[in-house]
Design a protein around this motif. Structure first.
Motif, PDB file in Angstrom:
ATOM      1  N   ILE A   1       0.842  -1.202   0.000  1.00 15.17           N
ATOM      2  CA  ILE A   1       0.000   0.000   0.000  1.00 15.17           C
ATOM      3  C   ILE A   1       0.875   1.249   0.000  1.00 15.17           C
ATOM      4  CG2 ILE A   1      -1.641   1.340   1.387  1.00 15.17           C
ATOM      5  CD1 ILE A   1      -2.702  -1.359   2.446  1.00 15.17           C
ATOM      6  N   ALA A   2       1.924   1.238   0.850  1.00 15.86           N
ATOM      7  CA  ALA A   2       2.799   2.413   0.961  1.00 15.86           C
ATOM      8  C   ALA A   2       3.523   2.687  -0.338  1.00 15.86           C
ATOM      9  CB  ALA A   2       3.797   2.207   2.096  1.00 15.86           C
ATOM     10  N   PHE A   3       4.088   1.666  -0.928  1.00 13.14           N
ATOM     11  CA  PHE A   3       4.921   1.904  -2.115  1.00 13.14           C
ATOM     12  C   PHE A   3       4.106   2.088  -3.381  1.00 13.14           C
ATOM     13  CE2 PHE A   3       7.984   0.041   0.870  1.00 13.14           C
ATOM     14  CZ  PHE A   3       8.943   1.047   0.822  1.00 13.14           C
ATOM     15  N   ASN A   4       2.842   1.672  -3.368  1.00 12.47           N
ATOM     16  CA  ASN A   4       1.959   2.021  -4.478  1.00 12.47           C
ATOM     17  C   ASN A   4       1.589   3.497  -4.428  1.00 12.47           C
ATOM     18  OD1 ASN A   4       1.929  -0.474  -5.638  1.00 12.47           O
ATOM     19  ND2 ASN A   4       0.024  -1.142  -4.666  1.00 12.47           N
ATOM     20  N   ARG A   5       1.604   4.056  -3.216  1.00 13.30           N
ATOM     21  CA  ARG A   5       1.206   5.452  -3.048  1.00 13.30           C
ATOM     22  C   ARG A   5       2.397   6.399  -3.163  1.00 13.30           C
ATOM     23  NH1 ARG A   5      -2.439   8.954  -0.849  1.00 13.30           N
ATOM     24  NH2 ARG A   5      -1.544  10.737   0.259  1.00 13.30           N
ATOM     25  N   LEU A   6       3.558   5.978  -2.663  1.00  7.80           N
ATOM     26  CA  LEU A   6       4.705   6.877  -2.560  1.00  7.80           C
ATOM     27  C   LEU A   6       5.694   6.662  -3.698  1.00  7.80           C
ATOM     28  CD1 LEU A   6       5.416   6.415   1.270  1.00  7.80           C
ATOM     29  CD2 LEU A   6       4.037   8.182   0.185  1.00  7.80           C
ATOM     30  N   GLU A   7       6.370   7.735  -4.069  1.00  6.04           N
ATOM     31  CA  GLU A   7       7.434   7.615  -5.053  1.00  6.04           C
ATOM     32  C   GLU A   7       8.773   7.299  -4.403  1.00  6.04           C
ATOM     33  OE1 GLU A   7       7.628  11.045  -7.505  1.00  6.04           O
ATOM     34  OE2 GLU A   7       5.566  10.864  -8.243  1.00  6.04           O
ATOM     35  N   SER A   8       8.911   7.559  -3.118  1.00 11.48           N
ATOM     36  CA  SER A   8      10.171   7.347  -2.400  1.00 11.48           C
ATOM     37  C   SER A   8      10.505   5.860  -2.330  1.00 11.48           C
ATOM     38  CB  SER A   8      10.071   7.911  -0.985  1.00 11.48           C
ATOM     39  OG  SER A   8      11.197   7.542  -0.220  1.00 11.48           O
ATOM     40  N   ASP A   9      11.815   5.557  -2.427  1.00  9.62           N
ATOM     41  CA  ASP A   9      12.246   4.163  -2.289  1.00  9.62           C
ATOM     42  C   ASP A   9      12.834   3.907  -0.909  1.00  9.62           C
ATOM     43  OD1 ASP A   9      14.573   5.610  -2.443  1.00  9.62           O
ATOM     44  OD2 ASP A   9      15.521   4.354  -3.979  1.00  9.62           O
ATOM     45  N   ARG A  10      12.707   4.883   0.004  1.00 11.28           N
ATOM     46  CA  ARG A  10      13.275   4.717   1.337  1.00 11.28           C
ATOM     47  C   ARG A  10      12.411   3.754   2.148  1.00 11.28           C
ATOM     48  NH1 ARG A  10      15.367  10.582   3.318  1.00 11.28           N
ATOM     49  NH2 ARG A  10      16.421   9.281   4.878  1.00 11.28           N
ATOM     50  N   PRO A  11      13.026   2.948   3.006  1.00  9.11           N
ATOM     51  CA  PRO A  11      12.299   1.834   3.627  1.00  9.11           C
ATOM     52  C   PRO A  11      11.361   2.249   4.761  1.00  9.11           C
ATOM     53  CG  PRO A  11      14.554   1.915   4.435  1.00  9.11           C
ATOM     54  CD  PRO A  11      14.457   2.943   3.349  1.00  9.11           C
ATOM     55  N   HIS A  12      10.407   1.360   5.031  1.00  2.00           N
ATOM     56  CA  HIS A  12       9.562   1.399   6.219  1.00  2.00           C
ATOM     57  C   HIS A  12       9.864   0.136   7.024  1.00  2.00           C
ATOM     58  CE1 HIS A  12       7.158   4.812   4.705  1.00  2.00           C
ATOM     59  NE2 HIS A  12       7.312   4.233   3.512  1.00  2.00           N
ATOM     60  N   LEU A  13       9.329   0.082   8.249  1.00  2.00           N
ATOM     61  CA  LEU A  13       9.709  -1.007   9.146  1.00  2.00           C
ATOM     62  C   LEU A  13       8.518  -1.826   9.604  1.00  2.00           C
ATOM     63  CD1 LEU A  13      12.302   0.534  11.665  1.00  2.00           C
ATOM     64  CD2 LEU A  13      12.732  -0.654   9.521  1.00  2.00           C
ATOM     65  N   SER A  14       8.813  -3.101   9.863  1.00  2.00           N
ATOM     66  CA  SER A  14       7.910  -3.984  10.587  1.00  2.00           C
ATOM     67  C   SER A  14       8.648  -4.440  11.838  1.00  2.00           C
ATOM     68  CB  SER A  14       7.517  -5.192   9.731  1.00  2.00           C
ATOM     69  OG  SER A  14       6.765  -6.116  10.492  1.00  2.00           O
ATOM     70  N   LEU A  15       7.971  -4.340  12.994  1.00  2.53           N
ATOM     71  CA  LEU A  15       8.591  -4.687  14.273  1.00  2.53           C
ATOM     72  C   LEU A  15       7.702  -5.666  15.025  1.00  2.53           C
ATOM     73  CD1 LEU A  15       9.405  -1.024  15.390  1.00  2.53           C
ATOM     74  CD2 LEU A  15      11.101  -2.671  14.571  1.00  2.53           C
ATOM     75  N   ILE A  16       8.331  -6.514  15.822  1.00  2.00           N
ATOM     76  CA  ILE A  16       7.595  -7.354  16.761  1.00  2.00           C
ATOM     77  C   ILE A  16       8.174  -7.149  18.153  1.00  2.00           C
ATOM     78  CG2 ILE A  16       6.794  -9.125  15.154  1.00  2.00           C
ATOM     79  CD1 ILE A  16       9.178 -10.835  15.890  1.00  2.00           C
ATOM     80  N   MET A  17       7.326  -7.343  19.162  1.00  6.63           N
ATOM     81  CA  MET A  17       7.752  -7.221  20.549  1.00  6.63           C
ATOM     82  C   MET A  17       7.243  -8.418  21.338  1.00  6.63           C
ATOM     83  SD  MET A  17       6.904  -4.249  23.412  1.00  6.63           S
ATOM     84  CE  MET A  17       7.702  -2.904  22.545  1.00  6.63           C
ATOM     85  N   THR A  18       8.086  -8.915  22.235  1.00  7.25           N
ATOM     86  CA  THR A  18       7.704 -10.014  23.119  1.00  7.25           C
ATOM     87  C   THR A  18       7.274  -9.445  24.474  1.00  7.25           C
ATOM     88  OG1 THR A  18      10.019 -10.268  23.798  1.00  7.25           O
ATOM     89  CG2 THR A  18       9.245 -11.642  21.970  1.00  7.25           C
TER      90      THR A  18
END
Length: 469
Positions: free
Chosen positions: A119-136
């Motif tokens: 969804i993000a990269f279909n909308r944005l032109e930027s190639d800079r990354p986004h993150l996925s995080l998990i927490m215990t």
């Protein structure tokens, strides 16, 4: 390859833990994050540093299904976060809980993350990354970055910065320290020594305190050290600048070169980046932003102001050092103090502490950019005279350096105990009884940096650190 790292304050991590561990089922939240892009001073590879700025809680109504091993939710909260991030080129981090305690991504996570970030990269032109995080449940974090190709890659380092500084990287708990550090490991255990070998540490100012700090850091196992100083060695440095010689003074060699060569000659594995620029110069910017921790060993207000703001914009903690010797005419002292101040969000900034003066900073900037105009305005009384050199004695600059490096150890391994960190320590050398721990001071009401905290995790912006050039 671009190195991707993530930094979050302990107070933010604790709030996230409270938000996403509501029951025995998975839950999620979002983070709006500042960004920093720099070229690493040691490897020349790019670093994409993502800095937590704002927690966005997700309402329970957004979840379609939650269970102890998975969740499905509406993409609307993520889409709204991306819309907010886009104008300022922020990153978005999606974080969800793993109540069972597994610190790894599941196959269901793989599918959900790919769909989400598409969804993000279909909308944005930027190639800079986004993150996925998990927490215990115990608060540990793991992360991975997604770019336009939607192929995840592990985050190279996660930093959690509070009273204790925690660093997580792929090799954590899998290595052993080198035999040269056996005695140190016996005192503090392996992990802090291994962390030191991973950290990128800057020393701003390579005079009496800075040269002592750099020498100590090399001896305790730091393997990536950046030295910032524009000055040359002269005769007045020989009584306090570690490793300096008469030949260095005669040849007017750069302090960063003399100190860098001496540290390399110790024989312990280390890479030293020499930066012969002021920290406010654009040539120093990448190296400064590459650091995990910076020691401020400069007494100029202009440089101290850059470090003060750096700590808040990028969550790079600053360990600032000072020595004040103020003799009286009767032979006593009005002050004979060594100071170590830790600058990071949540503590009063250097302006509020009174350690940075705007009028002095203005004069320093003018003197560097246009000495002739500075001299003209000084004579007219518009800017302050340059201060006379302060009294300095090598034994005391070295002791302040030791105080500062020991504060680094405290932040890594809490050897003084969980409550042993202090945002400021002062040692009164002229008193028989020491007063080592002092109150941390207060923020001035309305301070944008440390009271209102407008810049926490802001990352890159133009102008740099929101200061006029």
């Amino acid at each position: 390859m671009t190195r991707v790292t993530f930094t979050i304050l302990e107070e933010q991590r604790a709030l996230l833990q409270q938000s996403i561990f509501r029951d025995e089922s998975e839950y999620a939240a979002l983070l709006l994050c500042g960004r920093s892009r720099s070229r690493d001073a040691w490897t020349s590879e790019e670093e994409e540093r993502i800095v937590a700025r704002e927690i966005i809680e997700v309402p329970e109504s957004a979840f379609i299904k939650r269970s102890p091993v998975g969740l499905t939710w509406s993409t609307a909260p993520f889409y709204q976060a991306v819309k907010r991030a886009e104008p300022q080129n922020f990153a978005v981090a999606v974080i969800h809980s793993h109540p069972a305690g597994y610190l790894r991504f599941s196959s269901a996570d793989d599918i959900a993350d790919k769909e989400t970030f598409e969804i993000a990269f279909n909308r944005l032109e930027s190639d800079r990354p986004h993150l996925s995080l998990i927490m215990t449940p115990d608060g540990r974090l793991a992360g991975r970055a997604y770019g336009p190709n939607l192929k995840p890659r592990p985050v190279d380092m996660i930093r959690v910065m509070g009273c204790r500084w925690r660093f997580t990287y792929p090799e954590v708990n899998t290595e052993t320290a080198r035999p040269a550090f056996d005695r140190q490991v016996r005192a503090f255990g392996q992990q802090s020594t291994l962390d030191l070998s991973r950290l990128r540490i800057g020393v701003v100012g390579c005079g009496g305190t800075g040269s002592a700090v750099a020498a100590l850091l090399a001896r305790i196992g730091v393997r990536h050290l950046a030295l910032f100083d524009t000055d040359f060695i002269d005769e007045t440095n020989l009584n306090r600048l570690h490793y300096s010689t008469r030949t260095d003074a005669n040849l007017r060699r750069l302090k960063v070169d003399v100190l860098g060569e001496a540290i390399a000659a110790i024989g312990l594995p280390i890479s030293v980046a020499r930066i012969p620029h002021h920290v406010e110069d654009i040539e120093a910017r990448d190296a400064l932003k590459s650091c995990d921790v910076v020691f401020g060993c400069t007494d100029d207000h202009l440089g101290r102001n850059v470090l003060n703001r750096l700590a808040h914009f990028y969550f790079i903690p600053i360990i600032d050092l000072g020595l004040l010797i103020d003799p009286r005419s009767d032979g006593g002292y009005d002050a004979f103090d060594g100071r170590v101040t830790v600058v990071q969000p949540g503590s009063p900034c250097q302006v509020c502490r009174g350690l940075i003066k705007s009028d002095i900073m203005l004069g320093e900037g003018l003197r560097r950019k246009d000495p002739a105009v500075y001299e003209q305005r000084r004579r007219a009384g518009y800017v302050a005279d340059a201060a006379d050199p302060s009294p300095v004695v090598v034994t005391f600059t070295t002791e302040v350096a030791t105080m500062a490096v020991n504060e680094l150890f405290q932040r890594l391994n809490v050897f003084r105990g969980a409550n042993g960190a202090a945002s400021e320590r002062v040692r009164r050398f002229d008193e028989v009884k020491e007063a080592d721990l002092l109150p941390s001071g207060k923020s001035r009401p309305g301070c944008k940096l440390c009271d209102r905290r407008r810049y926490d995790g802001r990352g890159d912006m133009d102008p740099f650190l929101d200061t006029a050039s």
